[in-house]
Write a protein that holds these residues in place. Structure first.
Motif, short mmCIF file in Angstrom:
data_model
loop_
_atom_site.label_atom_id
_atom_site.label_comp_id
_atom_site.label_asym_id
_atom_site.label_seq_id
_atom_site.Cartn_x
_atom_site.Cartn_y
_atom_site.Cartn_z
N VAL A 167 0.89 -1.36 0.09
CA VAL A 167 0.09 0.12 -0.18
C VAL A 167 0.84 1.32 0.04
O VAL A 167 1.90 1.26 0.54
N LEU A 168 0.39 2.22 -0.62
CA LEU A 168 1.14 3.63 -0.71
C LEU A 168 0.76 4.25 0.48
O LEU A 168 -0.76 4.66 0.62
N ASP A 169 1.45 4.97 1.36
CA ASP A 169 0.95 5.72 2.40
C ASP A 169 0.61 7.18 1.84
O ASP A 169 0.90 7.55 0.80
N PRO A 170 0.47 8.16 2.90
CA PRO A 170 0.16 9.47 2.43
C PRO A 170 1.25 10.24 1.47
O PRO A 170 0.79 11.23 0.80
N ASP A 171 2.31 9.73 1.76
CA ASP A 171 3.65 10.37 1.12
C ASP A 171 4.09 9.66 -0.15
O ASP A 171 4.87 10.14 -0.78
N GLY A 172 3.32 8.71 -0.38
CA GLY A 172 3.86 7.78 -1.57
C GLY A 172 4.71 6.79 -1.20
O GLY A 172 5.06 5.98 -2.05
N HIS A 173 4.85 6.40 0.11
CA HIS A 173 5.91 5.24 0.51
C HIS A 173 5.33 3.89 0.09
O HIS A 173 3.87 3.88 0.63
N ASN A 174 5.92 3.35 -0.32
CA ASN A 174 5.63 1.73 -0.51
C ASN A 174 5.67 0.86 0.74
O ASN A 174 6.72 0.54 1.15
N ILE A 175 4.55 0.49 1.57
CA ILE A 175 4.53 -0.25 2.89
C ILE A 175 4.08 -1.38 2.34
O ILE A 175 3.08 -1.81 1.79
N GLU A 176 4.90 -2.42 2.82
CA GLU A 176 4.46 -3.93 2.59
C GLU A 176 4.33 -4.51 3.98
O GLU A 176 5.09 -4.03 4.91
N VAL A 177 3.40 -5.31 4.06
CA VAL A 177 3.56 -6.46 5.21
C VAL A 177 3.86 -7.92 4.52
O VAL A 177 2.85 -8.35 3.81
N VAL A 178 4.51 -8.65 5.23
CA VAL A 178 4.92 -9.79 4.45
C VAL A 178 4.93 -11.03 5.65
O VAL A 178 5.44 -10.78 6.68
N CYS A 179 4.43 -12.10 5.14
CA CYS A 179 4.45 -13.54 6.08
C CYS A 179 5.11 -14.46 5.20
O CYS A 179 4.78 -14.65 4.15
N HIS A 180 6.17 -15.01 5.97
CA HIS A 180 7.04 -16.05 5.28
C HIS A 180 6.79 -17.18 5.49
O HIS A 180 7.22 -18.37 5.11
N HIS A 181 5.61 -17.40 6.18
CA HIS A 181 5.41 -18.86 6.61
C HIS A 181 4.29 -19.50 5.62
O HIS A 181 3.49 -18.72 5.19
N PRO A 182 4.26 -20.94 5.65
CA PRO A 182 3.26 -21.42 4.73
C PRO A 182 1.76 -21.33 5.38
O PRO A 182 1.61 -21.09 6.45
N ASP A 183 0.96 -21.43 4.46
CA ASP A 183 -0.52 -21.20 5.09
C ASP A 183 -0.61 -22.15 5.97
O ASP A 183 -0.51 -23.46 5.81
N ALA A 184 -1.52 -21.84 7.35
CA ALA A 184 -1.75 -22.93 8.19
C ALA A 184 -2.45 -23.56 8.00
O ALA A 184 -3.92 -23.07 7.47
#
Length: 122
Positions: free
Chosen positions: A105-122
């Motif tokens: 998602v891009l924040d109000p200043d246009g920064h690229n914000i990522e959230v990542v999960c490295h685990h297999p689907d539970a």
């Protein structure tokens, strides 16, 4: 791995609200706030710090770790509700590795914000 990340934002109130709401699924809360800005943390070990600036901030890519894919999905919904702009819906990114599940998602200043999960689907 980081201790803290500090960067300036053009609209302090909007950016503070964006990060608090978008990263609430990861447990982000205000640790301290003063005339210098705001410090937020989810784990008490690393901090995200924002301050008001008149300068045009350089674009950043910040990636936050999620323990579950549901947290990634929740982040994406929360970030869009908080005023972010979609930059990549939740999903697998096998280019990085087989279990790389992320949203952007891009924040109000246009920064690229990522959230990542490295685990297999539970």
């Amino acid at each position: 791995m980081f201790d803290h990340v500090v960067f300036g934002v053009r609209d302090f109130a909007a950016s503070k609200a964006f990060y608090l709401n978008a990263l609430a699924p990861l447990g982000l809360k205000i640790v301290q706030e003063n005339a210098l800005g705001v410090e937020m943390s989810a784990d008490g070990k690393s901090s995200l710090c924002l301050f008001q600036t008149a300068e045009k901030p350089a674009h950043l890519h910040l990636a936050f770790v999620a323990e579950t894919r549901d947290q990634v999905n929740d982040f994406h919904r929360a970030a869009l509700t908080a005023g972010g702009t979609d930059n990549g819906a939740p999903g697998l990114r096998p280019l990085y590795h087989a279990h790389y599940y992320a949203a952007f998602v891009l924040d109000p200043d246009g920064h690229n914000i990522e959230v990542v999960c490295h685990h297999p689907d539970a």
